[in-house]
Scaffold this active site. Structure first.
Site, PDB file in Angstrom:
ATOM      1  N   ASP A  15       0.881  -1.164   0.000  1.00 17.26           N
ATOM      2  CA  ASP A  15       0.000   0.000   0.000  1.00 17.26           C
ATOM      3  C   ASP A  15       0.924   1.221   0.000  1.00 17.26           C
ATOM      4  OD1 ASP A  15      -2.433   1.547   0.368  1.00 17.26           O
ATOM      5  OD2 ASP A  15      -1.745   1.845   2.423  1.00 17.26           O
ATOM      6  N   ASP A  17      -0.145   5.220   0.912  1.00 14.17           N
ATOM      7  CA  ASP A  17      -0.390   6.150   2.022  1.00 14.17           C
ATOM      8  C   ASP A  17      -0.335   5.416   3.353  1.00 14.17           C
ATOM      9  OD1 ASP A  17      -0.710   8.672   0.852  1.00 14.17           O
ATOM     10  OD2 ASP A  17      -2.755   8.233   0.238  1.00 14.17           O
TER      11      ASP A  17
END
Length: 337
Positions: A15, A17
């Site tokens: 991922d 953020d």
């Protein structure tokens, strides 16, 4: 043979953020971790629910931060949503876009026509995060869905991580339409749907992927749904009590303070079973219906130890401190201690 966590896998799916960066700044150690994986020849993918940037833009952003990345390593919910629409609609079909210019560009690239009003007769509405999304376009989207347009959300993340704390994400904007329409989107493309993770594995030919994320409700649930191992890092949204209270569908196999956990022994990040009574310098003992934590050590070791017991039925409020270090740790987590 090395016993590092990462050595058990042929693909690491990150991922972004809260894992690699926060808004526009790299998380300490992230660039070094990704650089090491690249140097060692480990396949990498970035899977993001953020629909406000295209894959090439994401790769450029990462490269500018010193994080090695190429566009073909990036999978975005915007790109996946546009592909899904193109598979279902005739060429040139009008699609009302709620979101950033990146989402409009993805729709346009797939041979569809981005529109902004009900009068343009949209056959679908695609909704993604955009910092400038306002009432006017949400109103047009609500009218279009009521008239029969298919409603696709790129993701339903309630918040976005930021250095100042969580900010409203696309899920919060989706909730505006959900309230107005009294219904859910027809399709949610991004995590926790496993589609992005499966696409990443398929693209690289991986058979043993490891997902790395900071959110239980998207990254971890999506990995569990895809049948993939996952590592939760505590650099973003999820905190210790969130993990302690996670339902089965949102429980990772590993937890680490940050991406350095990839290069530590696998058993240093593994969540422990309910009958485990020690981890690092921590000890755990039954105390009536409660448990007592004693000793001292890293917060992650305490968390690995406590998760097994709490997931087995001990309430987080029934974890007692039996040492000054334990009391200080539990208090910092917001538990009675």
């Amino acid at each position: 043979m090395s016993d590092r966590l990462v050595d058990g896998y042929d693909l690491v799916v990150f991922d972004l953020d809260g894992v690699v960066y926060l808004i526009d700044k790299p998380i300490p150690g992230a660039a070094e971790a990704v650089g090491t994986l690249h140097a060692e020849g480990t396949a990498i993918a970035y899977a993001t629910n953020n629909a406000s940037r295209r894959a090439a833009d994401v790769a450029a952003l990462l490269t500018g931060m010193g994080v090695p990345a190429s566009a073909d390593e990036v999978l975005t919910s915007a790109g996946a949503a546009a592909v899904m629409l193109a598979d279902d609609l005739p060429a040139g079909a009008p699609v009302l876009v709620v979101g950033a210019e990146a989402l409009r560009a993805e729709v346009r690239e797939q041979g569809l026509t981005p529109v902004e009003r009900l009068e343009d007769a949209p056959v679908a509405v695609v909704q993604g995060y955009g910092p400038d999304v306002g009432w006017r376009v949400l109103a047009e989207a609500a009218l279009a869905v009521r008239k029969g347009a298919t409603w696709i959300a790129t993701n339903t993340d309630r918040t976005l991580p930021s250095p100042r704390g969580p900010l409203p994400g696309n899920g919060s904007l989706v909730s505006v339409l959900r309230t107005a329409l009294d219904r859910d989107p027809d399709v949610v493309v991004g995590k926790p749907s496993p589609a992005l993770f499966r696409a990443a594995a398929s693209r690289s030919g991986a058979t043993r992927p490891l997902v790395v994320g900071d959110r239980l409700d998207t990254d971890i649930e999506g990995a569990v749904g895809a049948g993939m191992d996952c590592l939760l890092v505590l650099t973003g949204v999820t905190g210790p009590v969130d993990l302690l209270t996670a339902p089965p569908a949102r429980r990772p196999g590993y937890v680490a303070a940050d991406l350095s956990g990839l290069f530590a022994p696998a058993d240093a990040a593994q969540l422990l079973p309910p009958d485990a009574d020690s981890a690092g310098g921590w000890r755990l003992a039954d105390d009536g219906g409660a448990v007592r934590l004693t000793g001292d050590g890293t917060p992650v070791d305490a968390l690995r130890l406590l998760c097994g017991r709490v997931w087995d039925g001990v309430a987080p409020g029934d974890v007692r401190a039996g040492s000054d270090a334990a009391r200080e740790l539990l208090t910092s987590w917001g538990l009675p201690g």
